[in-house]
Design an enzyme around this catalytic site. Structure first.
Site, short mmCIF file in Angstrom:
data_model
loop_
_atom_site.label_atom_id
_atom_site.label_comp_id
_atom_site.label_asym_id
_atom_site.label_seq_id
_atom_site.Cartn_x
_atom_site.Cartn_y
_atom_site.Cartn_z
N CYS A 1 49.84 35.22 51.23
CA CYS A 1 50.16 35.20 49.85
C CYS A 1 48.95 35.57 49.04
O CYS A 1 47.93 34.90 49.14
CB CYS A 1 50.76 33.89 49.38
SG CYS A 1 50.90 33.69 47.68
N CYS B 1 47.66 33.01 46.61
CA CYS B 1 46.98 31.89 47.42
C CYS B 1 45.45 32.19 47.81
O CYS B 1 44.57 31.47 47.74
CB CYS B 1 47.60 31.74 48.67
SG CYS B 1 49.16 30.44 48.35
N ASP C 1 45.73 39.55 35.05
CA ASP C 1 46.66 40.63 35.57
C ASP C 1 45.92 42.07 35.71
O ASP C 1 45.31 42.50 34.77
CB ASP C 1 47.89 41.04 34.82
CG ASP C 1 48.99 41.42 35.69
OD1 ASP C 1 49.98 40.60 36.13
OD2 ASP C 1 48.78 42.47 36.01
N HIS D 1 51.52 26.35 46.51
CA HIS D 1 52.27 27.59 46.71
C HIS D 1 53.86 27.18 46.47
O HIS D 1 54.42 26.52 47.29
CB HIS D 1 52.08 28.12 48.23
CG HIS D 1 52.67 29.19 48.32
ND1 HIS D 1 52.53 30.50 48.18
CD2 HIS D 1 54.15 29.34 48.86
CE1 HIS D 1 53.51 31.29 48.46
NE2 HIS D 1 54.71 30.79 48.91
N GLY E 1 63.00 41.01 39.09
CA GLY E 1 61.67 41.89 39.27
C GLY E 1 60.55 41.29 39.72
O GLY E 1 59.20 41.39 39.51
N HIS F 1 54.84 33.94 44.33
CA HIS F 1 54.29 32.70 44.33
C HIS F 1 54.28 32.67 42.60
O HIS F 1 53.82 33.47 42.07
CB HIS F 1 52.62 32.79 44.66
CG HIS F 1 51.93 31.53 44.31
ND1 HIS F 1 50.91 31.13 45.31
CD2 HIS F 1 51.48 30.94 43.23
CE1 HIS F 1 50.28 30.05 44.76
NE2 HIS F 1 50.76 29.85 43.45
N HIS G 1 54.37 32.44 38.95
CA HIS G 1 53.35 32.64 38.18
C HIS G 1 54.17 32.98 36.65
O HIS G 1 55.30 33.38 36.59
CB HIS G 1 52.68 34.02 38.33
CG HIS G 1 53.56 35.11 38.69
ND1 HIS G 1 54.16 35.20 39.89
CD2 HIS G 1 53.82 36.33 38.35
CE1 HIS G 1 54.78 36.32 40.22
NE2 HIS G 1 54.77 36.87 39.07
N HIS H 1 53.56 34.75 33.17
CA HIS H 1 52.80 35.91 32.56
C HIS H 1 52.67 35.45 31.16
O HIS H 1 53.55 35.00 30.41
CB HIS H 1 53.63 37.12 32.57
CG HIS H 1 53.92 37.74 33.76
ND1 HIS H 1 53.38 38.89 34.32
CD2 HIS H 1 54.91 37.73 34.73
CE1 HIS H 1 53.61 39.37 35.41
NE2 HIS H 1 54.65 38.52 35.77
P1 5GP Z 1 55.56 39.81 38.99
O1 5GP Z 1 56.29 41.36 38.99
O2 5GP Z 1 55.71 39.23 40.64
O3 5GP Z 1 56.44 39.06 37.82
O4 5GP Z 1 54.29 39.96 38.68
C1 5GP Z 1 53.16 40.05 39.44
C2 5GP Z 1 52.01 40.52 38.78
O5 5GP Z 1 50.98 40.14 39.47
C3 5GP Z 1 52.08 41.94 38.26
O6 5GP Z 1 51.95 42.00 36.91
C4 5GP Z 1 50.79 42.56 38.96
O7 5GP Z 1 50.17 43.39 38.06
C5 5GP Z 1 49.97 41.47 39.21
N1 5GP Z 1 49.06 41.37 40.49
C6 5GP Z 1 49.44 41.79 41.81
N2 5GP Z 1 48.47 41.85 42.85
C7 5GP Z 1 47.45 41.36 42.08
C8 5GP Z 1 46.19 40.99 42.05
O8 5GP Z 1 45.67 41.22 43.41
N3 5GP Z 1 45.08 40.65 41.21
C9 5GP Z 1 45.59 40.42 39.97
N4 5GP Z 1 44.83 39.93 39.10
N5 5GP Z 1 47.01 40.79 39.52
C10 5GP Z 1 47.89 41.15 40.60
ZN ZN Z 2 50.86 31.51 47.37
#
Ligand code: 5GP
Ligand code: ZN
Length: 115
Positions: free
Chosen positions: A4, A7, A30, A46, A93, A98, A100, A102
């Site tokens: 992950c 993680c 992000d 997690h 989407g 994990h 999160h 936004h």
């Molecule tokens: P999801 O689409 O799962 O709701 O959002 C995942 C978010 O994680 C995306 O906005 C993407 O830009 C961000 N993200 C993915 N990998 C990384 C990373 O390694 N570091 C950071 N800071 N953000 C990440």
């Molecule tokens: Zn995780």
């Protein structure tokens, strides 16, 4: 969880621009921001998605929101406002499995929350 990415950020195995940390919660910018302020707020535990939340996580989720309040003040977006988005599963989407939150702000956001 070994594979992950969030993680790994928690364990400092992958660098991130951290804006808040305590024993239970981490917040970092992000990597691909959609607005001037785009921060991901995550539990250190997690939890795959909102669907995996248990009764025992209710206090933790409540705390995430008060941490969001603090970060919003820190980032000076509290007065103008912001948006919280939690994606879940395929149709939602969700890319990173994990949980999160936004935190998006720093500009007037569009009125649509989906397309
Ligand atoms: P999801 O689409 O799962 O709701 O959002 C995942 C978010 O994680 C995306 O906005 C993407 O830009 C961000 N993200 C993915 N990998 C990384 C990373 O390694 N570091 C950071 N800071 N953000 C990440
Ligand atoms: Zn995780």
């Amino acid at each position: 969880m070994d594979d992950c990415i969030f993680c790994k950020i928690i364990k400092k195995e992958i660098p991130a621009n951290i804006v808040y940390e305590d024993e239970e919660i981490l917040a970092f910018r992000d990597i691909n921001p959609v607005a001037p302020v785009h921060i991901l707020v995550i539990p250190k535990k997690h939890i795959e998605s909102i669907l995996e939340l248990k009764k025992e996580d209710e206090v933790l989720v409540g705390k995430i929101y008060t941490v969001i309040n603090k970060i919003a003040e820190q980032e000076k977006i509290d007065k103008n406002g912001f948006r919280i988005i939690v994606n879940c599963g395929e149709d939602g989407g969700q890319e990173v499995k994990h949980l999160h939150f936004h935190l998006i702000g720093g500009k007037k956001l569009g009125i649509k929350i989906c397309d």
